[in-house]
Design a protein around this motif. Structure first.
Motif, PDB file in Angstrom:
ATOM      1  N   ILE A  73       5.806   3.585   9.194  1.00 46.98           N
ATOM      2  CA  ILE A  73       5.482   2.228   8.759  1.00 46.98           C
ATOM      3  C   ILE A  73       3.976   2.014   8.788  1.00 46.98           C
ATOM      4  CG2 ILE A  73       5.893  -0.234   9.164  1.00 46.98           C
ATOM      5  CD1 ILE A  73       8.401   0.562  10.710  1.00 46.98           C
ATOM      6  N   ALA A  74       3.334   2.451   9.864  1.00 46.92           N
ATOM      7  CA  ALA A  74       1.890   2.274  10.004  1.00 46.92           C
ATOM      8  C   ALA A  74       1.137   3.030   8.920  1.00 46.92           C
ATOM      9  CB  ALA A  74       1.443   2.745  11.384  1.00 46.92           C
ATOM     10  N   ILE A  75       1.561   4.257   8.619  1.00 44.76           N
ATOM     11  CA  ILE A  75       0.870   5.067   7.615  1.00 44.76           C
ATOM     12  C   ILE A  75       1.002   4.460   6.230  1.00 44.76           C
ATOM     13  CG2 ILE A  75       0.861   7.304   6.454  1.00 44.76           C
ATOM     14  CD1 ILE A  75       1.706   8.564   9.106  1.00 44.76           C
ATOM     15  N   VAL A  76       2.232   4.151   5.832  1.00 42.08           N
ATOM     16  CA  VAL A  76       2.458   3.597   4.496  1.00 42.08           C
ATOM     17  C   VAL A  76       1.799   2.233   4.343  1.00 42.08           C
ATOM     18  CG1 VAL A  76       4.211   2.796   2.873  1.00 42.08           C
ATOM     19  CG2 VAL A  76       4.588   4.894   4.162  1.00 42.08           C
ATOM     20  N   ALA A  77       1.926   1.384   5.364  1.00 42.31           N
ATOM     21  CA  ALA A  77       1.320   0.053   5.302  1.00 42.31           C
ATOM     22  C   ALA A  77      -0.195   0.146   5.149  1.00 42.31           C
ATOM     23  CB  ALA A  77       1.682  -0.744   6.547  1.00 42.31           C
ATOM     24  N   LEU A  95      -2.000   2.697   3.900  1.00 40.08           N
ATOM     25  CA  LEU A  95      -2.371   3.241   2.591  1.00 40.08           C
ATOM     26  C   LEU A  95      -2.196   2.197   1.481  1.00 40.08           C
ATOM     27  CD1 LEU A  95      -0.841   6.840   2.819  1.00 40.08           C
ATOM     28  CD2 LEU A  95      -3.249   6.177   3.009  1.00 40.08           C
ATOM     29  N   LEU A  96      -1.083   1.479   1.519  1.00 39.90           N
ATOM     30  CA  LEU A  96      -0.849   0.460   0.501  1.00 39.90           C
ATOM     31  C   LEU A  96      -1.856  -0.688   0.612  1.00 39.90           C
ATOM     32  CD1 LEU A  96       3.054   0.235   0.469  1.00 39.90           C
ATOM     33  CD2 LEU A  96       1.573   1.297  -1.245  1.00 39.90           C
ATOM     34  N   THR A  97      -2.207  -1.049   1.835  1.00 41.41           N
ATOM     35  CA  THR A  97      -3.186  -2.113   2.044  1.00 41.41           C
ATOM     36  C   THR A  97      -4.547  -1.708   1.500  1.00 41.41           C
ATOM     37  OG1 THR A  97      -2.040  -2.920   4.022  1.00 41.41           O
ATOM     38  CG2 THR A  97      -4.352  -3.524   3.778  1.00 41.41           C
ATOM     39  N   ILE A  98      -4.964  -0.480   1.777  1.00 43.27           N
ATOM     40  CA  ILE A  98      -6.251   0.007   1.264  1.00 43.27           C
ATOM     41  C   ILE A  98      -6.234   0.060  -0.256  1.00 43.27           C
ATOM     42  CG2 ILE A  98      -7.756   2.032   1.166  1.00 43.27           C
ATOM     43  CD1 ILE A  98      -6.941   2.597   4.079  1.00 43.27           C
ATOM     44  N   GLY A  99      -5.119   0.537  -0.834  1.00 43.62           N
ATOM     45  CA  GLY A  99      -5.022   0.595  -2.293  1.00 43.62           C
ATOM     46  C   GLY A  99      -5.097  -0.783  -2.928  1.00 43.62           C
ATOM     47  N   ALA A 100      -4.391  -1.756  -2.355  1.00 43.21           N
ATOM     48  CA  ALA A 100      -4.413  -3.119  -2.897  1.00 43.21           C
ATOM     49  C   ALA A 100      -5.812  -3.733  -2.774  1.00 43.21           C
ATOM     50  CB  ALA A 100      -3.382  -3.981  -2.177  1.00 43.21           C
ATOM     51  N   ALA A 101      -6.472  -3.512  -1.632  1.00 40.81           N
ATOM     52  CA  ALA A 101      -7.817  -4.062  -1.435  1.00 40.81           C
ATOM     53  C   ALA A 101      -8.816  -3.432  -2.399  1.00 40.81           C
ATOM     54  CB  ALA A 101      -8.256  -3.838   0.009  1.00 40.81           C
ATOM     55  N   TRP A 102      -8.665  -2.144  -2.652  1.00 39.68           N
ATOM     56  CA  TRP A 102      -9.548  -1.466  -3.608  1.00 39.68           C
ATOM     57  C   TRP A 102      -9.402  -2.066  -4.995  1.00 39.68           C
ATOM     58  CZ3 TRP A 102      -7.637   1.638  -7.697  1.00 39.68           C
ATOM     59  CH2 TRP A 102      -8.621   2.259  -8.469  1.00 39.68           C
ATOM     60  N   GLU A 103      -8.173  -2.333  -5.401  1.00 39.38           N
ATOM     61  CA  GLU A 103      -7.948  -2.951  -6.707  1.00 39.38           C
ATOM     62  C   GLU A 103      -8.586  -4.333  -6.782  1.00 39.38           C
ATOM     63  OE1 GLU A 103      -3.707  -0.935  -8.114  1.00 39.38           O
ATOM     64  OE2 GLU A 103      -3.750  -2.961  -7.280  1.00 39.38           O
ATOM     65  N   VAL A 104      -8.411  -5.118  -5.741  1.00 37.46           N
ATOM     66  CA  VAL A 104      -8.939  -6.482  -5.747  1.00 37.46           C
ATOM     67  C   VAL A 104     -10.465  -6.480  -5.792  1.00 37.46           C
ATOM     68  CG1 VAL A 104      -9.232  -8.535  -4.320  1.00 37.46           C
ATOM     69  CG2 VAL A 104      -6.958  -7.573  -4.647  1.00 37.46           C
ATOM     70  N   ALA A 105     -11.083  -5.585  -5.039  1.00 35.82           N
ATOM     71  CA  ALA A 105     -12.544  -5.555  -4.971  1.00 35.82           C
ATOM     72  C   ALA A 105     -13.180  -5.276  -6.329  1.00 35.82           C
ATOM     73  CB  ALA A 105     -12.992  -4.504  -3.957  1.00 35.82           C
ATOM     74  N   TYR A 106     -12.489  -4.539  -7.192  1.00 40.38           N
ATOM     75  CA  TYR A 106     -13.029  -4.189  -8.505  1.00 40.38           C
ATOM     76  C   TYR A 106     -12.322  -4.933  -9.635  1.00 40.38           C
ATOM     77  CZ  TYR A 106     -15.614  -0.445  -6.267  1.00 40.38           C
ATOM     78  OH  TYR A 106     -16.481   0.267  -5.479  1.00 40.38           O
ATOM     79  N   MET A 107     -11.667  -6.029  -9.314  1.00 43.39           N
ATOM     80  CA  MET A 107     -10.885  -6.763 -10.297  1.00 43.39           C
ATOM     81  C   MET A 107     -11.732  -7.854 -10.954  1.00 43.39           C
ATOM     82  SD  MET A 107      -7.340  -8.894  -9.715  1.00 43.39           S
ATOM     83  CE  MET A 107      -6.578  -7.536  -8.835  1.00 43.39           C
ATOM     84  N   GLY A 108     -12.015  -7.698 -12.231  1.00 43.67           N
ATOM     85  CA  GLY A 108     -12.685  -8.734 -13.000  1.00 43.67           C
ATOM     86  C   GLY A 108     -13.963  -9.238 -12.368  1.00 43.67           C
TER      87      GLY A 108
END
Length: 347
Positions: free
Chosen positions: A45-49, A51-64
């Motif tokens: 749970i800790a690993i997947v959470a 990785l997904l959190t980092i991926g989502a934050a990366w998308e948001v930081a470069y979004m529009g």
């Protein structure tokens, strides 16, 4: 008259392609849920959470338009704290006082987000935005997050929460006083940090407090609603109540999603996956479903506000990391707020 693009896939082709990709992602999610259910400390749970959190934050930081605001700096500290919280959850397995620790985590993330935004503004003013400065700044935030996590793990008291409240308030005020950044930037930084950094790591708390089966139930309820809304909307959707916010959302899709959530919640209680009666299971399913759909609409609002249609195309027609986890970003907190009463109460 403009001729239709012959290369554009048909509606049925888009649905079929998204179905294939969705089944692949679903298979991976099921595999990880099985590993999590069999885990003694919740490491998967800790690993997947994380990785997904980092991926989502990366998308948001470069979004529009968010990319121009340099809000990625404001998310570094909250992300580091979220990862360390996940490690602390697995390492220490805190079972008592979890409600207080969640408040502490929110306060820590608030302070770190303001600190990161201030750092970004200072770097911009001094024209020193280079790799060494970025790494040094990130290392400082990670060290600060580690120290705070260590304190939090050993002292989840109300007094400590009050201390952290003061620290968070001082951090926000000091950051604004030093850099005088726009208040809109502060609202975006704090909002994005609280929205993205912690909710996925809180899935561990569902596992810790209620057990593996309810944790799996939370994920199932969150995604079943998405699936029912998508296929129900495509099959029966005629009324579009929010054309400017989310043109694809329909009243019929919403109704299908709610029905699927209620039915799934009842099934989970009937097969003893939820430790509660039928009424409580149905109510839990409804609560998670409403929160999941609200999470999807919140993501749509963020994308429209920053001028983009999709967060990314990492998963092809299924979108990006944010599209995969948007429902859990609100359903996990909703479960932690209501399930102690619903699943462990007398309803």
């Amino acid at each position: 008259m403009t001729e239709p693009d012959s290369n554009e896939p048909s509606r049925s082709a888009r649905i079929w392609k998204r179905t294939v990709v969705g089944l692949s992602i679903g298979g991976f999610i099921i595999y990880m849920l099985v590993l999590a259910a069999q885990s003694e400390a919740g490491m998967p749970i800790a690993i997947v959470a994380s990785l997904l959190t980092i991926g989502a934050a990366w998308e948001v930081a470069y979004m529009g338009s968010l990319r121009e605001r340099r809000l990625g700096f404001a998310l570094i500290g909250p992300l580091a704290a979220a990862v360390f919280f996940s490690v602390a959850h697995v390492s220490y397995g805190r079972d008592a006082g979890y409600s207080t620790s969640l408040i502490n985590e929110l306060l820590i993330v608030t302070g770190l987000a303001a600190f990161g935004l201030a750092g970004a503004r200072l770097l911009k003013k001094r024209r020193s935005d280079n790799a060494f400065t970025f790494l040094g700044f990130a290392a400082t935030l990670i060290l600060l997050a580690y120290l705070i996590v260590d304190i939090t793990v050993w002292d989840p008291s109300v007094a400590h929460s009050m201390l952290l409240t003061g620290c968070a308030a001082v951090s926000v005020y000091a950051a604004y006083s030093v850099t005088r950044f726009k208040k809109s930037d502060l609202r975006w930084a704090l909002g994005l940090a609280l929205w993205i950094a912690l909710p996925l790591t809180w899935v561990w708390h569902v596992w810790s407090q209620f057990g593996p089966a309810p944790m799996v139930g939370l994920v199932v309820l969150s995604k079943v609603g998405d699936i029912a809304a998508y296929y129900g909307g495509n099959a029966f959707g005629k009324h579009h109540p929010l054309p400017n916010l989310s043109p694809g959302k329909t009243v019929e899709g919403f109704a299908c999603s709610v029905a699927a959530g209620i039915l799934t919640g009842g099934i989970l209680s009937a097969v003893d996956a939820f430790p509660c009666g039928l009424l409580a299971g149905v109510t839990a399913g409804l609560v998670v479903n409403i929160a999941s759909q609200a999470g999807d609409l919140l993501e749509s609002w963020v994308k429209r506000s920053v001028g983009v249609k999709d967060s990314s195309a990492v998963f092809g027609p299924s979108g990006g990391f944010l599209d995969i986890v948007d429902s859990l970003l609100l359903s996990a907190p909703a479960a932690l707020l209501t399930w102690p009463w619903l699943l462990l109460g007398d309803l």
